[in-house]
Design a protein around this motif. Structure first.
Motif, mmCIF file in Angstrom:
data_model
loop_
_atom_site.group_PDB
_atom_site.id
_atom_site.type_symbol
_atom_site.label_atom_id
_atom_site.label_comp_id
_atom_site.label_asym_id
_atom_site.label_seq_id
_atom_site.Cartn_x
_atom_site.Cartn_y
_atom_site.Cartn_z
ATOM 1 N N PRO A 73 0.781 -1.180 -0.051
ATOM 2 C CA PRO A 73 0.227 0.064 0.094
ATOM 3 C C PRO A 73 0.865 1.169 0.117
ATOM 4 O O PRO A 73 1.925 1.078 0.543
ATOM 5 C CB PRO A 73 -0.688 -0.165 1.232
ATOM 6 N N ASP A 74 0.342 2.215 -0.592
ATOM 7 C CA ASP A 74 1.200 3.582 -0.845
ATOM 8 C C ASP A 74 0.765 4.161 0.743
ATOM 9 O O ASP A 74 1.792 5.181 1.271
ATOM 10 C CB ASP A 74 0.456 4.459 -1.865
ATOM 11 N N ILE A 75 -0.495 4.033 1.095
ATOM 12 C CA ILE A 75 -0.716 4.595 2.480
ATOM 13 C C ILE A 75 -1.146 3.643 3.477
ATOM 14 O O ILE A 75 -2.053 2.721 3.263
ATOM 15 C CB ILE A 75 -1.664 5.950 2.239
ATOM 16 N N ILE A 76 -0.457 3.762 4.772
ATOM 17 C CA ILE A 76 -1.201 2.922 5.624
ATOM 18 C C ILE A 76 -1.219 3.675 6.965
ATOM 19 O O ILE A 76 -0.577 4.418 7.544
ATOM 20 C CB ILE A 76 0.304 1.843 6.144
ATOM 21 N N VAL A 77 -2.738 3.584 7.338
ATOM 22 C CA VAL A 77 -3.224 4.272 8.467
ATOM 23 C C VAL A 77 -3.289 3.253 9.901
ATOM 24 O O VAL A 77 -4.205 2.137 9.492
ATOM 25 C CB VAL A 77 -4.643 4.861 8.170
ATOM 26 N N HIS A 78 -2.523 3.302 10.711
ATOM 27 C CA HIS A 78 -2.218 2.489 11.866
ATOM 28 C C HIS A 78 -2.951 3.094 13.077
ATOM 29 O O HIS A 78 -2.739 3.997 13.805
ATOM 30 C CB HIS A 78 -0.961 2.415 12.261
ATOM 31 N N LEU A 79 -4.108 2.656 13.151
ATOM 32 C CA LEU A 79 -5.121 3.173 14.270
ATOM 33 C C LEU A 79 -5.481 2.004 15.354
ATOM 34 O O LEU A 79 -6.049 2.409 16.298
ATOM 35 C CB LEU A 79 -6.473 3.413 13.765
ATOM 36 N N ALA A 80 -4.733 0.810 15.069
ATOM 37 C CA ALA A 80 -5.007 -0.401 16.012
ATOM 38 C C ALA A 80 -4.484 -0.022 17.508
ATOM 39 O O ALA A 80 -3.183 0.282 17.506
ATOM 40 C CB ALA A 80 -4.662 -1.646 15.365
ATOM 41 N N ALA A 81 -5.223 -0.197 18.463
ATOM 42 C CA ALA A 81 -4.656 -0.052 19.803
ATOM 43 C C ALA A 81 -5.827 -0.560 20.672
ATOM 44 O O ALA A 81 -6.887 -0.622 20.565
ATOM 45 C CB ALA A 81 -4.400 1.500 20.082
ATOM 46 N N ILE A 82 -4.960 -0.947 22.138
ATOM 47 C CA ILE A 82 -5.730 -1.191 23.182
ATOM 48 C C ILE A 82 -5.836 0.176 24.026
ATOM 49 O O ILE A 82 -5.019 0.901 24.016
ATOM 50 C CB ILE A 82 -5.075 -1.952 24.238
ATOM 51 N N VAL A 83 -7.174 0.717 24.203
ATOM 52 C CA VAL A 83 -7.282 2.257 24.500
ATOM 53 C C VAL A 83 -6.958 2.296 26.034
ATOM 54 O O VAL A 83 -6.261 1.347 26.802
ATOM 55 C CB VAL A 83 -8.761 2.441 24.731
ATOM 56 N N SER A 84 -6.942 3.490 26.554
ATOM 57 C CA SER A 84 -6.164 3.813 27.652
ATOM 58 C C SER A 84 -6.636 3.046 29.134
ATOM 59 O O SER A 84 -5.785 2.634 29.678
ATOM 60 C CB SER A 84 -6.200 5.517 28.127
ATOM 61 N N GLY A 85 -7.973 2.848 29.310
ATOM 62 C CA GLY A 85 -8.421 2.201 30.740
ATOM 63 C C GLY A 85 -7.990 0.921 30.490
ATOM 64 O O GLY A 85 -7.479 0.439 31.294
ATOM 65 N N GLU A 86 -8.251 0.272 29.329
ATOM 66 C CA GLU A 86 -7.758 -1.220 29.306
ATOM 67 C C GLU A 86 -6.406 -1.454 29.276
ATOM 68 O O GLU A 86 -5.881 -2.421 29.940
ATOM 69 C CB GLU A 86 -8.485 -1.720 27.907
ATOM 70 N N ALA A 87 -5.380 -0.446 28.850
ATOM 71 C CA ALA A 87 -4.192 -0.493 28.648
ATOM 72 C C ALA A 87 -3.381 -0.576 30.156
ATOM 73 O O ALA A 87 -2.298 -1.360 30.287
ATOM 74 C CB ALA A 87 -3.282 0.411 27.922
ATOM 75 N N GLU A 88 -4.168 0.070 31.089
ATOM 76 C CA GLU A 88 -3.752 0.445 32.458
ATOM 77 C C GLU A 88 -3.976 -0.817 33.251
ATOM 78 O O GLU A 88 -3.311 -1.458 34.101
ATOM 79 C CB GLU A 88 -4.164 1.592 32.807
ATOM 80 N N ALA A 89 -5.316 -1.323 32.795
ATOM 81 C CA ALA A 89 -5.727 -2.543 33.647
ATOM 82 C C ALA A 89 -5.094 -3.684 33.221
ATOM 83 O O ALA A 89 -4.846 -4.727 34.279
ATOM 84 C CB ALA A 89 -7.433 -2.555 33.381
ATOM 85 N N ASP A 90 -4.878 -3.963 31.972
ATOM 86 C CA ASP A 90 -3.968 -5.187 31.664
ATOM 87 C C ASP A 90 -2.597 -4.797 30.768
ATOM 88 O O ASP A 90 -2.292 -4.544 29.753
ATOM 89 C CB ASP A 90 -4.846 -5.786 30.559
ATOM 90 N N PHE A 91 -1.568 -4.510 31.581
ATOM 91 C CA PHE A 91 -0.159 -4.216 31.484
ATOM 92 C C PHE A 91 0.146 -4.833 30.276
ATOM 93 O O PHE A 91 0.633 -4.511 29.381
ATOM 94 C CB PHE A 91 0.521 -4.224 32.676
ATOM 95 N N ASP A 92 0.196 -6.136 30.327
ATOM 96 C CA ASP A 92 0.720 -7.174 29.324
ATOM 97 C C ASP A 92 0.114 -6.952 28.010
ATOM 98 O O ASP A 92 1.022 -6.901 26.970
ATOM 99 C CB ASP A 92 0.854 -8.745 29.686
#
Length: 328
Positions: A73-92
């Motif tokens: 692809p010429d353009i890659i939009v990387h939006l995938a993520a674990i959101v803030s509250g979940e990332a804090e609750a599940d460190f790994d």
């Protein structure tokens, strides 16, 4: 042009895909192929006139990144993520998805000789943490106080370095808190900022877990899509080695949000907000920034709303199919 959206089942990814399908372009440049990827198969943009590939995949799994960029692809939009509250609750899980998944993607790109796509990386205001000045410039040191913020800051550094080395052409977008988000609340600590407006506008009770004087930085989903469209085709030479920017937005307190709701929808809507303090949420939000100097992004051509009533009006138009109720 070929565009790949990673995280296409999420709110911003879905709206971006629908926008590309509707216009046949991104940032005014025609798109003839679109790949939509998420951990669940995205169900969007079926009316796209070009070649459309859709599949479920997890960037943390071996071989996934290579599959995602198989059509170069010429353009890659990387939006995938674990959101803030979940990332804090599940460190790994937070580090596995937000850091390891991002690095796997960049490594897959780097491994292809002569390939240098535009990569648009979704970052966050959480890369900044207290103590903070009242108005934060792009040059302020990254001092995250959450695991999510640390993961996003690491992603920014990777984007800068891989761009410096010529492996990709990166643009990092520090999104304001996107408001008003359609649908149901998610696990982000910031979810209530949308909830206290969305639920009353739909005649439903909303829970407010923080005090009215909490101030934050906001933009609409429409603005979020606009940031990505502009980032896709802008001249990145002006960014130099620092590829990440805080996007323009509206600084407002919770109290100001509520008064904007009152101006648009009346006292009955405001009466549906129920205060229920949540110390855990309040602690996370307390370390977040409140206002920004976005001169760099504005000079680069990024735009957003000017007032919170405008943000509410956009929700009414885009999600409820109606104009603002009382003069937004």
């Amino acid at each position: 042009m070929r565009v790949t959206i990673i995280g296409a089942a999420g709110m911003i990814g879905r709206k971006l895909a629908e926008r590309i399908a509707a216009t046949g372009a991104i940032g005014g440049t025609p798109v003839d192929a679109m790949t939509l990827v998420d951990v669940i198969e995205p169900d969007v943009a079926a009316d796209f006139k070009g070649t459309r590939e859709v599949f479920a995949a997890d960037l943390t799994q071996s071989g996934t990144s290579e599959r995602v960029i198989a059509n170069r692809p010429d353009i890659i939009v990387h939006l995938a993520a674990i959101v803030s509250g979940e990332a804090e609750a599940d460190f790994d899980k937070g580090y596995r998805v937000n850091l390891d998944g991002t690095r796997a993607l960049l490594e897959a790109i780097q491994s292809i000789e002569g390939y240098c796509p535009r990569v648009i990386y979704a970052s966050s205001l959480a890369v900044f943490g207290a103590p903070l000045p009242d108005v934060i410039p792009d040059t302020h040191q990254l001092t995250p106080l959450t695991s999510y913020g640390a993961q996003k800051a690491m992603g920014e550094l990777l984007l800068n370095d891989y761009s410096r080395r010529g492996f990709l052409d990166g643009v990092g977008i520090r999104f304001p808190t996107i408001c008003i988000r359609p649908g149901k609340r998610n696990k982000a600590a910031s979810s209530f900022f949308s909830g206290i407006l969305r639920e009353p506008l739909n005649g439903v009770e909303a829970i407010l877990p923080v005090e009215d004087d909490v101030r934050h930085w906001f933009a609409s989903p429409r603005a979020a899509v606009g940031y990505i469209e502009h980032a896709a085709t802008m001249d990145t030479a002006q960014l130099g080695a620092q590829r990440c920017m805080t996007m323009p937005g509206v600084s407002a307190t919770v109290g100001e949000q509520i008064e904007a709701l009152r101006a648009v929808a009346g006292d009955g809507a405001v009466a549906l907000i129920r205060r229920a303090p949540d110390p855990a949420v309040a602690q996370i939000i307390a370390g977040w920034p409140r206002a920004f100097d976005t001169a760099r992004a504005l000079a680069a051509g990024f735009v957003a709303e000017k007032s919170f009533q405008e943000i509410i009006a956009i929700y009414l138009e885009d999600e409820m199919g109606q104009p603002a109720l009382k003069g937004a």
